[in-house]
Design a protein around this motif. Structure first.
Motif, short mmCIF file in Angstrom:
data_model
loop_
_atom_site.label_atom_id
_atom_site.label_comp_id
_atom_site.label_asym_id
_atom_site.label_seq_id
_atom_site.Cartn_x
_atom_site.Cartn_y
_atom_site.Cartn_z
N ASN A 181 -3.80 -7.69 0.33
CA ASN A 181 -3.34 -6.57 -0.50
C ASN A 181 -4.51 -5.84 -1.13
N LEU A 182 -5.55 -6.60 -1.49
CA LEU A 182 -6.70 -6.01 -2.18
C LEU A 182 -7.67 -5.34 -1.21
N TRP A 183 -7.68 -5.79 0.04
CA TRP A 183 -8.73 -5.32 0.93
C TRP A 183 -8.21 -4.75 2.24
N ARG A 184 -7.28 -5.46 2.91
CA ARG A 184 -6.93 -5.06 4.28
C ARG A 184 -6.07 -3.80 4.31
N LEU A 185 -5.04 -3.73 3.47
CA LEU A 185 -4.19 -2.54 3.48
C LEU A 185 -4.96 -1.28 3.08
N PRO A 186 -5.80 -1.31 2.03
CA PRO A 186 -6.60 -0.11 1.74
C PRO A 186 -7.45 0.34 2.92
N PHE A 187 -8.05 -0.61 3.63
CA PHE A 187 -8.85 -0.25 4.80
C PHE A 187 -7.98 0.36 5.90
N LEU A 188 -6.82 -0.23 6.15
CA LEU A 188 -5.94 0.29 7.19
C LEU A 188 -5.43 1.69 6.86
N LEU A 189 -5.11 1.93 5.61
CA LEU A 189 -4.68 3.27 5.21
C LEU A 189 -5.75 4.31 5.48
N SER A 190 -6.98 3.98 5.16
CA SER A 190 -8.07 4.94 5.36
C SER A 190 -8.38 5.16 6.83
N GLU A 191 -8.09 4.17 7.68
CA GLU A 191 -8.42 4.26 9.10
C GLU A 191 -7.33 4.89 9.94
N HIS A 192 -6.08 4.81 9.50
CA HIS A 192 -4.96 5.17 10.38
C HIS A 192 -4.00 6.18 9.77
N GLY A 193 -4.53 7.20 9.13
CA GLY A 193 -3.68 8.32 8.76
C GLY A 193 -3.04 8.25 7.39
N SER A 194 -3.49 7.37 6.52
CA SER A 194 -3.04 7.33 5.12
C SER A 194 -1.51 7.31 5.02
N GLY A 195 -0.92 8.41 4.54
CA GLY A 195 0.52 8.46 4.34
C GLY A 195 1.32 8.24 5.61
N ALA A 196 0.80 8.65 6.76
CA ALA A 196 1.49 8.42 8.03
C ALA A 196 1.58 6.92 8.32
N PHE A 197 0.48 6.22 8.11
CA PHE A 197 0.48 4.76 8.27
C PHE A 197 1.43 4.12 7.27
N LEU A 198 1.45 4.65 6.05
CA LEU A 198 2.30 4.09 5.00
C LEU A 198 3.78 4.18 5.36
N LEU A 199 4.20 5.27 5.99
CA LEU A 199 5.60 5.41 6.40
C LEU A 199 5.99 4.33 7.40
N VAL A 200 5.13 4.07 8.38
CA VAL A 200 5.41 3.03 9.36
C VAL A 200 5.43 1.66 8.68
N TYR A 201 4.51 1.45 7.78
CA TYR A 201 4.40 0.17 7.07
C TYR A 201 5.65 -0.11 6.24
N VAL A 202 6.11 0.88 5.49
CA VAL A 202 7.32 0.70 4.67
C VAL A 202 8.53 0.49 5.57
N GLY A 203 8.61 1.23 6.67
CA GLY A 203 9.70 1.03 7.61
C GLY A 203 9.71 -0.38 8.17
#
Length: 462
Positions: free
Chosen positions: A29-51
């Motif tokens: 939560n502290l490291w991996r998700l922030p990195f993934l958001l920055s690498e894969h489209g921020s809010g676009a990645f977040l929509l898939v993640y929440v889904g």
């Protein structure tokens, strides 16, 4: 075997939720998700993640609680209580042993990271972290990771803390300690968040984290979102089943699951925003390795009051996650041996400490011993994160969605109060049978390198 009736329950459902949240909020939560958001489209990645959290995480999490609550059994015992009359019952029971085995291996590897966390929290408070440059911070971390003698002391401290907590049982040890850790984690996170919101870089950081960029979201990003959604809730480690076995029979599993999922997501997004603020404008860059926390944060927070709080937060998260991973192992030893809680905890702690020591030494005197380019620490992480965890989660999903008698699941569901209606059960069971199972197949295939294999074989021609 110890009688199940002698084992306590959580003092209340809210306290279970607090302990469960403390257990599932991990360093990813502290490291991996922030990195993934920055690498894969921020809010676009977040929509898939929440889904993925809603379609896969919520049904599987609540399903594990539904199976476990009121049983007061270890993970294999929970599965055995549901599969005595099911086909191939021994296979399903052995999946419970595999889950606990995976939790033990993961804890052994995690103990190394926890040692780093404890040491860096003390250095952060003492102000001895070198944040003058990325090179200096990296050299400091490498030197500490290879110092087996110093690491051994931190390993003993770490296992001493989690063993002392678990040995006192649920009501006097695990529950109050997890509540205390959760409180201080909240205080530290709140202080860091307030400072991030007041920072002039907050507006740009908010855009970086939440603004959707669908062009940057590749298939790899989609699979990473599914993978992260699975592991952020500890769905394949037996932790949910172990903690859930202490719930009373009538506990509202869906409501509790949704509460844990929402708070876990909020913590993850808060950390992503916070790190984006702190790292912005500094030479430090987060990458896919957990070591980036210990190399980037000293530089990003050099000579600031946030640095000690950040590393104390990392240490608290490490301890709470470890206590969660330790519980299924202690449960198994206690109930399969008939030993007291104290004796079972000591045996489990000593065994895992020895394995953790071997993983620690793989960065020191055992560093030359590698297989296919991985040391023991690397193999422990690979075995748990890329095979045992996803496979166990998929087996539990198939068990609940395809194998167990529908009538028995309906009867258990009706103990959940307002969630006892037929429509609610049909939606939950339908999610387990189809989208959850499909997502878990993708998670397992991706974890085992399926996407890399496709990319290697299917190269575009020029």
């Amino acid at each position: 075997m110890v009688a199940y009736a002698q084992r306590p329950e959580w003092s209340s459902s809210p306290r279970f939720a607090i302990a469960m949240i403390a257990a599932v909020v991990s360093l990813s939560n502290l490291w991996r998700l922030p990195f993934l958001l920055s690498e894969h489209g921020s809010g676009a990645f977040l929509l898939v993640y929440v889904g993925a959290l809603l379609s896969m995480g919520l049904p599987l999490f609540s399903g594990q609680l539904l199976m476990a609550r009121g049983t007061r059994a270890d993970v294999p015992g929970v599965i055995a209580s549901w599969t005595r009359n099911a086909p191939h019952s021994r296979v399903w029971i052995w999946s419970g042993y595999v889950a606990v085995f995976g939790a033990a291996l993961l804890l052994a590897a995690y103990s190394v990271v926890a040692c780093w966390s404890l040491a860096y929290s003390l250095r952060g408070v003492a102000g001895t972290l070198d944040g003058s440059s990325v090179e200096a911070a990296s050299a400091q971390f490498v030197a500490f990771a290879r110092d087996s003698e110093r690491g051994f002391g931190w390993l003993l401290l770490f296992f001493g803390l989690i063993t002392a907590t678990s040995a006192r049982g649920l009501r006097r040890g695990v529950e109050p300690v997890m509540r205390t850790l959760a409180f201080f984690m909240l205080m530290a996170l709140t202080a860091l968040m307030v400072s991030a919101l007041l920072d002039p870089r907050a507006g740009a950081a908010f855009q970086n984290v939440f603004a959707p960029n669908f062009e940057a979201l590749s298939w790899r990003g989609v699979f990473e979102a599914l993978y992260q959604a699975f592991f952020t809730l500890s769905l394949g480690s037996g932790v949910v089943v172990a903690f859930g076995s202490y719930l009373p029979v009538g506990a509202p599993v869906v409501r509790l699951s949704l509460l844990v999922l929402i708070i876990d997501l909020m913590v993850s997004l808060a950390c992503a925003f916070m790190l984006s603020v702190f790292v912005s404008g500094s030479p430090a860059v987060l990458d896919v390795g957990v070591q980036s926390l210990f190399e980037a944060m000293p530089v990003a927070l050099a000579d600031s009051w946030q640095a000690p709080i950040m590393f104390v937060l990392i240490a608290l998260v490490s301890l709470s996650t470890a206590i969660g991973l330790f519980e299924p192992v202690v449960q198994l030893v206690q109930q399969r041996s008939g030993y007291t809680r104290l004796r079972s905890t000591l045996y489990a702690g000593v065994g895992l400490a020895l394995l953790g020591l071997a993983a620690l030494l793989s960065f020191g005197i055992l560093q030359p011993l590698t297989l296919l380019g991985y040391n023991l620490f690397g193999w422990l992480m690979l075995a748990t994160a890329q095979l045992i965890g996803p496979l166990t989660g998929l087996l539990l999903c198939v068990l609940m969605g395809r194998v167990l008698a529908r009538k028995r699941l309906v009867d258990a569901w009706q103990h959940s109060g307002e969630y006892g209606r037929a429509t609610g059960f049909a939606v939950w069971h339908g999610l387990l049978r189809y989208p959850t199972r499909i997502v878990l197949v993708f998670v397992l295939a991706y974890a085992m390198g399926g996407l890399r294999l496709i990319e290697m074989v299917w190269q575009p021609t020029t």
